[in-house]
Design a protein around this motif. Structure first.
Motif, PDB file in Angstrom:
ATOM      1  N   TRP A  23       0.961  -0.941   0.112  1.00  0.00           N
ATOM      2  CA  TRP A  23      -0.200   0.118  -0.050  1.00  0.00           C
ATOM      3  C   TRP A  23       0.943   1.214  -0.094  1.00  0.00           C
ATOM      4  CZ3 TRP A  23      -0.613   3.779   3.951  1.00  0.00           C
ATOM      5  CH2 TRP A  23      -0.015   3.539   5.284  1.00  0.00           C
ATOM      6  N   ILE A  24       0.455   2.560  -0.101  1.00  0.00           N
ATOM      7  CA  ILE A  24       1.159   3.522  -0.427  1.00  0.00           C
ATOM      8  C   ILE A  24       0.612   4.699   0.769  1.00  0.00           C
ATOM      9  CG2 ILE A  24       1.807   5.573  -2.124  1.00  0.00           C
ATOM     10  CD1 ILE A  24       1.733   3.217  -4.316  1.00  0.00           C
ATOM     11  N   MET A  25       1.617   5.156   1.286  1.00  0.00           N
ATOM     12  CA  MET A  25       1.255   6.086   2.228  1.00  0.00           C
ATOM     13  C   MET A  25       0.726   7.395   1.289  1.00  0.00           C
ATOM     14  SD  MET A  25       3.899   6.420   5.443  1.00  0.00           S
ATOM     15  CE  MET A  25       5.468   6.164   4.781  1.00  0.00           C
ATOM     16  N   ARG A  26      -0.328   7.996   1.762  1.00  0.00           N
ATOM     17  CA  ARG A  26      -1.055   8.910   0.955  1.00  0.00           C
ATOM     18  C   ARG A  26      -1.696   8.750  -0.210  1.00  0.00           C
ATOM     19  NH1 ARG A  26      -0.017  14.676   3.045  1.00  0.00           N
ATOM     20  NH2 ARG A  26       0.012  14.461   4.971  1.00  0.00           N
ATOM     21  N   GLN A  27      -1.841   7.299  -0.342  1.00  0.00           N
ATOM     22  CA  GLN A  27      -2.526   6.490  -1.644  1.00  0.00           C
ATOM     23  C   GLN A  27      -3.712   7.492  -2.053  1.00  0.00           C
ATOM     24  OE1 GLN A  27      -2.638   2.654  -0.523  1.00  0.00           O
ATOM     25  NE2 GLN A  27      -4.523   2.624  -0.028  1.00  0.00           N
ATOM     26  N   LEU A  59     -11.740   4.586  -0.947  1.00  0.00           N
ATOM     27  CA  LEU A  59     -11.835   3.551  -1.943  1.00  0.00           C
ATOM     28  C   LEU A  59     -11.163   3.837  -3.309  1.00  0.00           C
ATOM     29  CD1 LEU A  59     -15.388   2.479  -0.928  1.00  0.00           C
ATOM     30  CD2 LEU A  59     -13.253   0.931  -0.457  1.00  0.00           C
ATOM     31  N   GLN A  60     -10.902   5.101  -3.597  1.00  0.00           N
ATOM     32  CA  GLN A  60     -10.682   5.242  -4.951  1.00  0.00           C
ATOM     33  C   GLN A  60      -9.407   4.661  -5.366  1.00  0.00           C
ATOM     34  OE1 GLN A  60     -10.576   9.641  -4.902  1.00  0.00           O
ATOM     35  NE2 GLN A  60     -12.740  10.053  -5.955  1.00  0.00           N
ATOM     36  N   PRO A  61      -8.294   4.725  -4.698  1.00  0.00           N
ATOM     37  CA  PRO A  61      -7.077   3.791  -4.816  1.00  0.00           C
ATOM     38  C   PRO A  61      -7.319   2.540  -5.174  1.00  0.00           C
ATOM     39  CG  PRO A  61      -6.929   4.964  -2.940  1.00  0.00           C
ATOM     40  CD  PRO A  61      -8.050   5.596  -3.447  1.00  0.00           C
ATOM     41  N   ILE A  62      -8.327   2.170  -4.443  1.00  0.00           N
ATOM     42  CA  ILE A  62      -8.382   0.745  -4.410  1.00  0.00           C
ATOM     43  C   ILE A  62      -9.065   0.214  -5.688  1.00  0.00           C
ATOM     44  CG2 ILE A  62      -9.642  -1.458  -2.761  1.00  0.00           C
ATOM     45  CD1 ILE A  62      -7.459   0.259  -1.381  1.00  0.00           C
ATOM     46  N   ARG A  63      -9.987   0.809  -6.037  1.00  0.00           N
ATOM     47  CA  ARG A  63     -10.729   0.498  -7.381  1.00  0.00           C
ATOM     48  C   ARG A  63      -9.808   0.919  -8.725  1.00  0.00           C
ATOM     49  NH1 ARG A  63     -14.999   4.548  -5.672  1.00  0.00           N
ATOM     50  NH2 ARG A  63     -16.346   3.403  -4.469  1.00  0.00           N
ATOM     51  N   ARG A  64      -8.704   1.702  -8.403  1.00  0.00           N
ATOM     52  CA  ARG A  64      -7.778   1.858  -9.486  1.00  0.00           C
ATOM     53  C   ARG A  64      -6.713   0.967  -9.567  1.00  0.00           C
ATOM     54  NH1 ARG A  64      -5.395   6.329 -12.869  1.00  0.00           N
ATOM     55  NH2 ARG A  64      -7.267   7.946 -12.534  1.00  0.00           N
ATOM     56  N   PHE A  65      -6.064   0.339  -8.343  1.00  0.00           N
ATOM     57  CA  PHE A  65      -4.805  -0.186  -8.466  1.00  0.00           C
ATOM     58  C   PHE A  65      -5.140  -1.540  -7.420  1.00  0.00           C
ATOM     59  CE2 PHE A  65      -3.456   4.203  -7.673  1.00  0.00           C
ATOM     60  CZ  PHE A  65      -2.842   4.479  -9.077  1.00  0.00           C
ATOM     61  N   ARG A 129     -17.616  -2.353   4.728  1.00  0.00           N
ATOM     62  CA  ARG A 129     -18.782  -2.898   4.244  1.00  0.00           C
ATOM     63  C   ARG A 129     -18.614  -3.148   2.559  1.00  0.00           C
ATOM     64  NH1 ARG A 129     -22.504  -0.145   7.539  1.00  0.00           N
ATOM     65  NH2 ARG A 129     -22.926   1.729   5.862  1.00  0.00           N
ATOM     66  N   GLU A 130     -17.792  -2.103   1.945  1.00  0.00           N
ATOM     67  CA  GLU A 130     -17.484  -1.893   0.502  1.00  0.00           C
ATOM     68  C   GLU A 130     -16.157  -2.417   0.142  1.00  0.00           C
ATOM     69  OE1 GLU A 130     -19.033   1.326  -1.501  1.00  0.00           O
ATOM     70  OE2 GLU A 130     -20.977   1.181  -0.142  1.00  0.00           O
ATOM     71  N   LEU A 131     -15.306  -2.948   1.289  1.00  0.00           N
ATOM     72  CA  LEU A 131     -13.962  -3.159   0.895  1.00  0.00           C
ATOM     73  C   LEU A 131     -13.993  -4.689   0.465  1.00  0.00           C
ATOM     74  CD1 LEU A 131     -11.336  -1.386   0.850  1.00  0.00           C
ATOM     75  CD2 LEU A 131     -10.872  -2.497   3.017  1.00  0.00           C
ATOM     76  N   PRO A 132     -13.185  -5.003  -0.721  1.00  0.00           N
ATOM     77  CA  PRO A 132     -13.043  -6.375  -0.896  1.00  0.00           C
ATOM     78  C   PRO A 132     -12.389  -7.007   0.390  1.00  0.00           C
ATOM     79  CG  PRO A 132     -12.194  -5.065  -2.732  1.00  0.00           C
ATOM     80  CD  PRO A 132     -12.431  -4.190  -1.569  1.00  0.00           C
ATOM     81  N   ALA A 133     -12.741  -8.270   0.477  1.00  0.00           N
ATOM     82  CA  ALA A 133     -12.277  -9.184   1.880  1.00  0.00           C
ATOM     83  C   ALA A 133     -10.699  -9.448   1.955  1.00  0.00           C
ATOM     84  CB  ALA A 133     -13.134 -10.303   1.903  1.00  0.00           C
TER      85      ALA A 133
END
Ligand code: 1CP
Length: 343
Positions: A23-27, A59-65, A129-133
């Motif tokens: 993961w990335i600080m300030r992602q 959640l934005q960076p999780i959707r993209r990367f 609730r929204e984050l993939p497991a």
């Protein structure tokens, strides 16, 4: 059905993982066009106080990367506001009335997370609730000395001379401020864990400005107090102190499960100073994301080889820069996941 531990949490606990988690600080931030689009319509404070928006930006960076970790979108100064001291963001934290007297300290009450920052806890619930497991959610707080720097100087600074001089001039009042912060950040992180944070991180961005003696006497005890109090939660406890290469013997003695490192040293060196059961987190120089793709690949692979297998969470050595190309981040994440230990 077996629910697998997210690789992020497994690596922090020294369990085997299919790849090194990253993961990335300030992602979540200004290098992402989708973040800038939301920020164009909403100021930073409103963003942190509106759970739906804070969760969306988390959640934005999780959707993209293909990241292995999400970090709650908030700021280290958010709970300080909840404690009664007004903070503006311009874009760094600015405090109109800094804390410099006993009367000022009286304005800084102990945090009651449910009452003072309910929106942070609600953001965590929405994200979970929204984050993939397979993605772990990291909650965070500022370490007391780093919060003290902003509270006493009233604005960002390179050296925090105002705060460091205050520490020498007013040791007793300083100890009281740090005490209140330690108590409040303990309550804050426990409330984040209760709301669903799966690991928590203490950011000590300015602890490394201190010499060894002052660090050990002033900055370290409140960190120890917070981490010790949270041990019983069982969630991995991460401590990141920027510029801490001369302080690692102290950090090795903390009840931190994971130690974040900046880019100034190598992870193999850090491991020699830390306990074998402590995982390392880091530490690519954020500038290397501006290198040509083949150079980036060589640097990422060299870092992973140097860190060795297991108990490593890949990250940058400090926050990602706003000018960074998001495509470089996508390449970075793929490189970390594709890496196999050298034999
Ligand atoms: O959009 C904007 O203009 C606001 C910029 C911004 C953002 C995106 C600030 C103001 N804070 C944040 C979010 C933030 N801050 C997060 C969550 C986002 C993520 O990581 O994905 C986190 C974990 C922080 C933590 C933070 N804030 C630290 C510790 C980490 C570090 O960088 O050392 C510190 C020191 C702060 C203070 C702060 N808040 C904001 C800024 C620009 C700063 C730095 C000021 C300075 O240079 O002293």
């Amino acid at each position: 059905m077996t629910v697998l531990t997210p690789p992020l949490l497994a690596a922090m606990r020294g369990q085997p993982t299919p790849h090194t988690p990253v993961w990335i600080m300030r992602q979540a931030g200004r290098y992402l066009p989708e973040y800038r689009a939301i920020r164009a319509k909403t100021d930073f404070l409103t963003l942190t106080r509106t759970p739906e928006l804070a969760a969306e930006v988390t959640l934005q960076p999780i959707r993209r990367f293909a990241l292995d970790g999400a970090i709650l979108f908030s700021d280290i100064m958010t709970p300080v506001e909840g404690m009664g001291v007004g903070v503006d963001f311009a874009p760094g934290p600015v405090i109109a009335q800094p804390i410099r007297t006993a009367a000022d300290l009286a304005r800084l009450h102990t945090l009651d997370p449910q009452r003072d920052v309910p929106y942070v806890l609600e953001s965590i619930r929405i994200v979970r609730r929204e984050l993939p497991a397979h993605v772990g959610l990291i909650g965070f707080a500022g370490a007391p000395f780093t919060l003290f720097c902003y509270l006493v100087s009233g604005k960002p600074s390179k050296e925090f001379g105002t705060a460091r001089a205050f520490l020498q001039r007013e040791p007793e009042l300083s100890a009281q401020i740090l005490d209140r912060l330690a108590e409040s950040m303990t309550l804050y992180l426990r409330a984040q864990i209760d709301a669903g944070a799966q690991a928590v991180m203490l950011f000590d961005s300015w602890g490394g400005l201190l010499g060894r003696d002052d660090y050990a006497r002033v900055a370290l005890p409140p960190v120890r107090r917070i981490l010790s109090a949270l041990k019983d939660t069982g969630v991995p406890l991460i401590y990141f102190c920027n510029n801490s290469w001369t302080l690692l013997d102290f950090i090795a003695d903390l009840p931190a499960d994971v130690v974040g490192l900046d880019w100034r040293g190598t992870l193999s060196t850090a491991r020699k100073h830390l306990r074998p059961d402590q995982a390392v987190q880091g530490n690519l120089d954020p500038a290397v994301l501006f290198a040509a793709p083949d150079v980036l690949a060589a640097r990422v692979n060299a870092l992973l080889d140097d860190a060795g297998p297991g108990r490593h969470v890949f990250n940058l050595g400090h926050g990602i820069w706003p000018e960074t190309d998001p495509d470089a981040v996508a390449r970075l994440v793929d490189l970390v996941h594709a890496h196999r230990p050298a034999r």
